[in-house]
Design a protein around this motif. Structure first.
Motif, mmCIF file in Angstrom:
data_model
loop_
_atom_site.group_PDB
_atom_site.id
_atom_site.type_symbol
_atom_site.label_atom_id
_atom_site.label_comp_id
_atom_site.label_asym_id
_atom_site.label_seq_id
_atom_site.Cartn_x
_atom_site.Cartn_y
_atom_site.Cartn_z
ATOM 1 N N ASP A 1 -6.260 6.157 -6.822
ATOM 2 C CA ASP A 1 -5.377 5.626 -5.786
ATOM 3 C C ASP A 1 -5.157 6.752 -4.791
ATOM 4 O O ASP A 1 -5.210 7.927 -5.141
ATOM 5 C CB ASP A 1 -4.053 5.180 -6.402
ATOM 6 C CG ASP A 1 -3.150 4.470 -5.421
ATOM 7 O OD1 ASP A 1 -3.582 4.241 -4.282
ATOM 8 O OD2 ASP A 1 -2.017 4.139 -5.799
ATOM 9 N N TRP A 2 -4.904 6.400 -3.532
ATOM 10 C CA TRP A 2 -4.748 7.436 -2.515
ATOM 11 C C TRP A 2 -3.569 8.348 -2.801
ATOM 12 O O TRP A 2 -3.651 9.551 -2.610
ATOM 13 C CB TRP A 2 -4.620 6.807 -1.138
ATOM 14 C CG TRP A 2 -5.899 6.268 -0.600
ATOM 15 C CD1 TRP A 2 -7.156 6.674 -0.935
ATOM 16 C CD2 TRP A 2 -6.062 5.235 0.352
ATOM 17 N NE1 TRP A 2 -8.082 5.952 -0.241
ATOM 18 C CE2 TRP A 2 -7.445 5.060 0.565
ATOM 19 C CE3 TRP A 2 -5.177 4.442 1.048
ATOM 20 C CZ2 TRP A 2 -7.952 4.127 1.448
ATOM 21 C CZ3 TRP A 2 -5.689 3.518 1.933
ATOM 22 C CH2 TRP A 2 -7.062 3.363 2.128
ATOM 23 N N LEU B 1 -4.627 3.217 7.763
ATOM 24 C CA LEU B 1 -4.573 1.835 7.301
ATOM 25 C C LEU B 1 -3.253 1.179 7.693
ATOM 26 O O LEU B 1 -3.231 0.055 8.204
ATOM 27 C CB LEU B 1 -4.763 1.755 5.792
ATOM 28 C CG LEU B 1 -4.647 0.352 5.210
ATOM 29 C CD1 LEU B 1 -5.885 -0.460 5.561
ATOM 30 C CD2 LEU B 1 -4.436 0.408 3.724
ATOM 31 N N THR B 2 -2.162 1.881 7.485
ATOM 32 C CA THR B 2 -0.844 1.344 7.812
ATOM 33 C C THR B 2 -0.723 1.060 9.304
ATOM 34 O O THR B 2 -0.293 -0.029 9.711
ATOM 35 C CB THR B 2 0.241 2.336 7.383
ATOM 36 O OG1 THR B 2 0.103 2.599 5.994
ATOM 37 C CG2 THR B 2 1.623 1.801 7.668
ATOM 38 N N ILE B 3 -1.108 2.004 10.132
ATOM 39 C CA ILE B 3 -0.984 1.837 11.582
ATOM 40 C C ILE B 3 -1.920 0.745 12.086
ATOM 41 O O ILE B 3 -1.526 -0.098 12.911
ATOM 42 C CB ILE B 3 -1.249 3.173 12.295
ATOM 43 C CG1 ILE B 3 -0.114 4.149 11.976
ATOM 44 C CG2 ILE B 3 -1.380 2.984 13.796
ATOM 45 C CD1 ILE B 3 -0.400 5.579 12.388
ATOM 46 N N SER B 4 -3.166 0.712 11.600
ATOM 47 C CA SER B 4 -4.118 -0.277 12.108
ATOM 48 C C SER B 4 -3.734 -1.701 11.718
ATOM 49 O O SER B 4 -3.858 -2.617 12.536
ATOM 50 C CB SER B 4 -5.529 0.050 11.637
ATOM 51 O OG SER B 4 -5.609 -0.013 10.239
ATOM 52 N N VAL C 1 0.845 -1.204 0.000
ATOM 53 C CA VAL C 1 0.000 0.000 0.000
ATOM 54 C C VAL C 1 0.871 1.240 0.000
ATOM 55 O O VAL C 1 0.622 2.190 -0.765
ATOM 56 C CB VAL C 1 -0.949 -0.001 1.212
ATOM 57 C CG1 VAL C 1 -1.679 1.331 1.340
ATOM 58 C CG2 VAL C 1 -1.945 -1.129 1.110
ATOM 59 N N LEU C 2 1.891 1.257 0.829
ATOM 60 C CA LEU C 2 2.788 2.419 0.879
ATOM 61 C C LEU C 2 3.565 2.578 -0.423
ATOM 62 O O LEU C 2 3.751 3.697 -0.909
ATOM 63 C CB LEU C 2 3.744 2.291 2.063
ATOM 64 C CG LEU C 2 3.111 2.393 3.441
ATOM 65 C CD1 LEU C 2 4.147 2.111 4.517
ATOM 66 C CD2 LEU C 2 2.474 3.746 3.643
ATOM 67 N N LEU C 3 4.010 1.471 -1.001
ATOM 68 C CA LEU C 3 4.738 1.529 -2.263
ATOM 69 C C LEU C 3 3.857 2.056 -3.395
ATOM 70 O O LEU C 3 4.262 2.950 -4.144
ATOM 71 C CB LEU C 3 5.280 0.143 -2.618
ATOM 72 C CG LEU C 3 6.059 0.046 -3.926
ATOM 73 C CD1 LEU C 3 7.378 0.792 -3.794
ATOM 74 C CD2 LEU C 3 6.284 -1.392 -4.298
ATOM 75 N N PHE D 1 1.898 8.904 -6.177
ATOM 76 C CA PHE D 1 2.180 10.306 -5.870
ATOM 77 C C PHE D 1 3.238 10.860 -6.825
ATOM 78 O O PHE D 1 3.166 12.005 -7.256
ATOM 79 C CB PHE D 1 2.639 10.456 -4.424
ATOM 80 C CG PHE D 1 2.957 11.868 -4.042
ATOM 81 C CD1 PHE D 1 1.942 12.771 -3.800
ATOM 82 C CD2 PHE D 1 4.264 12.297 -3.939
ATOM 83 C CE1 PHE D 1 2.223 14.087 -3.453
ATOM 84 C CE2 PHE D 1 4.565 13.599 -3.597
ATOM 85 C CZ PHE D 1 3.538 14.497 -3.351
ATOM 86 N N LEU D 2 4.216 10.038 -7.163
ATOM 87 C CA LEU D 2 5.264 10.469 -8.082
ATOM 88 C C LEU D 2 4.840 10.387 -9.546
ATOM 89 O O LEU D 2 5.564 10.844 -10.428
ATOM 90 C CB LEU D 2 6.518 9.608 -7.875
ATOM 91 C CG LEU D 2 7.187 9.752 -6.520
ATOM 92 C CD1 LEU D 2 8.305 8.727 -6.383
ATOM 93 C CD2 LEU D 2 7.710 11.157 -6.326
ATOM 94 N N GLY D 3 3.681 9.809 -9.826
ATOM 95 C CA GLY D 3 3.191 9.692 -11.188
ATOM 96 C C GLY D 3 3.604 8.410 -11.879
ATOM 97 O O GLY D 3 3.447 8.274 -13.087
#
Length: 72
Positions: free
Chosen positions: A23-24, A52-55, A4-6, A12-14
């Motif tokens: 996508d978020w 999402l990441t923390i949970s 998810v983070l990747l 974000f970088l396109g």
């Protein structure tokens, strides 16, 4: 969680999911120009990624040992 983070970072970088798919990370990137006028458009997807990441990390860390370690 790493995926998810990747994907969010690449979007974000396109380099990730291309429009018209959402996508978020892409939502944050698209709304960066409007940040002074409408901060929630950037803050809400960022909060969604973080929550999402923390949970998921907290859920996995608090699983009982016998479920988490299948070798026992």
């Amino acid at each position: 969680v790493f995926i998810v983070l990747l994907l969010s970072g690449l979007s974000f970088l396109g380099l990730g999911v291309q429009p018209p798919n959402a996508d978020w990370g892409g939502l944050v990137r698209e709304n960066l120009a409007g940040l002074p006028y409408g901060a929630p458009a950037v803050i809400f997807p960022s909060i969604a990624i973080a929550s999402l990441t923390i949970s998921v990390n907290m859920l996995i860390d608090n699983l009982p040992t016998r479920i988490r370690d299948r070798s026992a």
